[in-house]
Write an enzyme that holds these catalytic residues in place. Structure first.
Site, PDB file in Angstrom:
ATOM      1  N   GLU A 203       0.825  -1.208   0.000  1.00 42.61           N
ATOM      2  CA  GLU A 203       0.000   0.000   0.000  1.00 42.61           C
ATOM      3  C   GLU A 203       0.861   1.262   0.000  1.00 42.61           C
ATOM      4  OE1 GLU A 203      -0.294  -2.602   1.987  1.00 42.61           O
ATOM      5  OE2 GLU A 203      -2.366  -3.003   2.590  1.00 42.61           O
ATOM      6  N   GLY A 256       6.173  -2.234  14.662  1.00 40.80           N
ATOM      7  CA  GLY A 256       5.406  -1.258  13.879  1.00 40.80           C
ATOM      8  C   GLY A 256       4.358  -0.536  14.710  1.00 40.80           C
ATOM      9  N   GLU A 342      -3.692  -6.800  16.999  1.00 46.32           N
ATOM     10  CA  GLU A 342      -2.539  -7.338  16.279  1.00 46.32           C
ATOM     11  C   GLU A 342      -1.533  -7.919  17.288  1.00 46.32           C
ATOM     12  OE1 GLU A 342       0.451  -5.058  13.623  1.00 46.32           O
ATOM     13  OE2 GLU A 342      -1.055  -5.697  12.199  1.00 46.32           O
ATOM     14  N   HIS A 373     -25.593   7.712  19.881  1.00 47.23           N
ATOM     15  CA  HIS A 373     -26.676   7.758  18.900  1.00 47.23           C
ATOM     16  C   HIS A 373     -26.490   6.701  17.827  1.00 47.23           C
ATOM     17  CE1 HIS A 373     -28.289  11.433  20.686  1.00 47.23           C
ATOM     18  NE2 HIS A 373     -27.022  11.661  20.988  1.00 47.23           N
ATOM     19  N   LYS A 511      -1.671 -11.287   2.453  1.00 45.72           N
ATOM     20  CA  LYS A 511      -0.733 -10.566   1.579  1.00 45.72           C
ATOM     21  C   LYS A 511      -0.271 -11.490   0.445  1.00 45.72           C
ATOM     22  CE  LYS A 511       1.467  -7.545   5.053  1.00 45.72           C
ATOM     23  NZ  LYS A 511       2.708  -7.275   5.785  1.00 45.72           N
TER      24      LYS A 511
HETATM   25  O1  F6P Z   1      -0.291  -5.079   9.044  1.00 42.38           O
HETATM   26  C1  F6P Z   1       0.956  -5.641   9.159  1.00 42.38           C
HETATM   27  C2  F6P Z   1       2.035  -4.633   9.385  1.00 42.38           C
HETATM   28  O2  F6P Z   1       3.247  -5.279   9.302  1.00 42.38           O
HETATM   29  C3  F6P Z   1       1.904  -3.873  10.701  1.00 42.38           C
HETATM   30  O3  F6P Z   1       2.372  -4.582  11.771  1.00 42.38           O
HETATM   31  C4  F6P Z   1       2.672  -2.645  10.385  1.00 42.38           C
HETATM   32  O4  F6P Z   1       2.429  -1.646  11.318  1.00 42.38           O
HETATM   33  C5  F6P Z   1       2.149  -2.334   9.006  1.00 42.38           C
HETATM   34  O5  F6P Z   1       2.025  -3.608   8.405  1.00 42.38           O
HETATM   35  C6  F6P Z   1       2.993  -1.428   8.171  1.00 42.38           C
HETATM   36  O6  F6P Z   1       4.275  -1.952   7.958  1.00 42.38           O
HETATM   37  P1  F6P Z   1       5.457  -1.062   7.452  1.00 42.38           P
HETATM   38  O7  F6P Z   1       5.698  -0.004   8.452  1.00 42.38           O
HETATM   39  O8  F6P Z   1       6.622  -1.992   7.317  1.00 42.38           O
HETATM   40  O9  F6P Z   1       5.064  -0.473   6.126  1.00 42.38           O
END
Ligand code: F6P
Length: 545
Positions: A203, A256, A342, A373, A511
């Protein structure tokens, strides 16, 4: 198991089972308050930056002491010390867990103190430079732990933010997220921060590449000046084209969802400045000290974590609702979802042995009074008991001092907000008997309905538990303490459950399958797919009528 007793094999666990059957299951909060004049005082704990009233929870002194016994038998203190020392307690990834070291003061005898402060100084110096006026917009691109913490904190501390500097957070791979931000920007006055611990997240890389393409197409020539990165994969950030002096690195021992305190906090520092960012860290550190120094009877993260275990494993409650009565904290429930679910959404212990007991509850919620509400109906009259966590802030801060009539009206609104918060907790506990409802007039009710039936519609079971966290004000220091409180509470329940709260293998399968489906979405190839996925893929491609 890893040297610690498994919770379900301790004597305290067995005693708690019996205690729940005999006392816990039938404990009535209304009776408990009538019986115990000092109940509120005994179950109210003070911690840095906040005060917590745990008295409206379905527990007694016996419950509390059995839970503390459970913590003792499970070695929670020893596990905490191992974390703080830097032992590789994230066993499945062979890593230490040292977010606490990120907020230790300069010169403290904590692991990596010199490196931590060197990185912090560099990040804060850059933040101050950005605040100097060259940029009007800062676009932060990251997801999960590289988004939720900074986004939540920037929103919460908006009154402390630099006017005229706009921060945007883009996280979703859905292009609508980025597309909504780009038209607001002037490429020449925008800084993009790419935040990714791994610098491999689909992403974030997709959004970062799209942002770079937009930047270059809109007259932004100098990527080196307009892009920065926060990552533990410094090489990959460099390969993306970010200038080395704009890549702020951190370490694999920062998880993370615990990374807000590291350079991942850059957008926070840009918004509120270096001094306030240091106050955020100081607030969190004060809570770290409380977690270490306060005795068990007064240790708030310890007791909250144990209460979570009590509700999950003995009462069998499956979720907890968080209701911050502060608009600035409206993203807190989303932040806590990652932190708690998580971390503790696991079904094997640290040794990989399958668990026979429940772990993470569902954590969810909405800012008050909005939630009232929407879903509070279910909290009051639904068939499930959902413990609610209310957060109230005594002094409002709007970022300006409202004068005259507006000042009076906002003060009145704040009283209304607090009254609503207290009233909801009261209503959950008190409920309303059918006999009480029978004696009331209900002007909007159907006059053809039998009074007894109507009274049942209008009665509330009550005895529904809640916790009230109270902050004097929402500022960098108290917010830092609040977040650290949640981190440690999640640690405590995870330590009792004997799980690894610091890995997240559960996100991997989706993923991997996504990577396999991606080319099929382009080609339309569905061989080997299950019928449902194949049909959906065809329909989404427009191959089906
Ligand atoms: O959702 C999985 C994950 O690894 C989280 O633990 C982490 O915060 C997020 O993806 C983002 O990961 P990154 O900082 O490596 O982009």
């Amino acid at each position: 198991m890893s040297g610690f007793a498994r919770c379900d094999r301790t004597t305290a666990w067995a005693a708690l089972r019996v205690h729940h059957e005999v006392e816990g299951r039938v404990l009535d909060l209304r009776e408990a308050f009538a019986r115990e004049g000092d109940r509120a005082a005994r179950f109210t704990l003070a911690a840095p930056g906040l005060r917590a009233d745990l008295s409206k929870n379905r527990w007694s002194e016996t419950t509390r002491s059995l839970l503390l016994q459970l913590a003792l038998e499970c070695g929670v203190t020893a596990q905490r010390d191992a974390m703080l020392r830097g032992d590789a307690i994230n066993g499945s990834e062979g890593r230490a867990v040292l977010h606490t070291a990120l907020r230790a003061p300069r010169g403290a005898a904590t692991p990596f103190n010199a490196e931590v402060h060197e990185a912090l100084d560099a990040m804060l110096a850059f933040a101050e430079q950005v605040r100097g006026g060259a940029f009007r917009d800062v676009v932060h691109i990251g997801i999960g732990g590289s988004d939720l913490g900074p986004a939540m904190v920037v929103q919460a501390l908006q009154p402390f933010s630099q006017p005229g500097l706009r921060l945007h957070f883009v996280s979703n791979v859905d292009g609508h997220d980025l597309a909504a931000v780009l038209p607001q920007l002037d490429a020449g006055k925008t800084l993009f921060i790419v935040a990714s611990k791994t610098f491999t997240t689909q992403e974030t890389l997709a959004n970062a590449n799209a942002a770079k393409a937009w930047f270059l197409a809109h007259g932004g020539g100098d990527v080196a000046r307009h892009f920065a990165a926060t990552s533990s994969n410094v090489a990959a950030a460099g390969d993306f084209g970010i200038a080395p002096e704009r890549v702020f690195g951190f370490w694999d021992w920062v998880g993370g969802r615990y990374s807000l305190w590291s350079v991942i906090g850059l957008p926070v520092a840009i918004a509120i400045g270096a001094e306030a960012f240091r106050a955020l860290l100081a607030g969190a550190h004060a809570m770290d000290r409380h977690f270490v120094d306060a005795d068990a009877q007064h240790n708030l993260p310890l007791q909250l974590g144990l209460l979570d275990v009590w509700y999950r494993n003995f009462h069998g409650f499956t979720s907890r609702s968080v209701a911050p009565y502060h608009q600035g904290l409206r993203r807190l429930p989303a932040y806590l979802q990652q932190l708690e679910m998580e971390s503790n959404g696991k079904s094997v212990d640290r040794d990989g042995e399958v668990l026979s007991y429940a772990t993470s509850p569902v954590v969810w919620g909405e800012a008050g009074t909005n939630g009232q509400h929407a879903y509070f109906q279910m909290l009051h009259q639904g068939t499930d008991v959902v413990p609610v966590e209310f957060i109230a802030v005594r002094e409002p801060a709007y970022g300006f001092v409202p004068a005259g009539e507006l000042g009076e009206r906002l003060a009145d609104q704040h009283r209304k907000l607090l009254a609503n918060c207290l009233a909801q907790a009261q209503a959950l506990m008190r409920g309303k008997r059918t006999s009480e409802a029978l004696g009331e007039r209900a002007p909007t009710a159907n006059p053809d309905l039998a009074p007894e039936a109507l009274a049942r519609h209008r009665s509330f079971p009550g005895n529904r538990p809640s916790t009230l966290l109270m902050l004097e004000r929402l500022d960098p220091t108290s917010l830092g303490a609040l977040i650290a409180l949640y981190e440690h509470r999640v640690f405590v329940s995870g330590a009792v459950w004997g799980i690894n709260s610091f890995d997240q293998w559960g996100v991997e399968l989706g993923k991997a399958l996504c990577n396999q489906l991606l080319p099929r979405l382009a080609s339309g190839e569905t061989d080997g797919l299950d019928g449902s996925t194949a049909a959906a893929l065809r329909w989404l491609r427009g191959d089906l009528a």
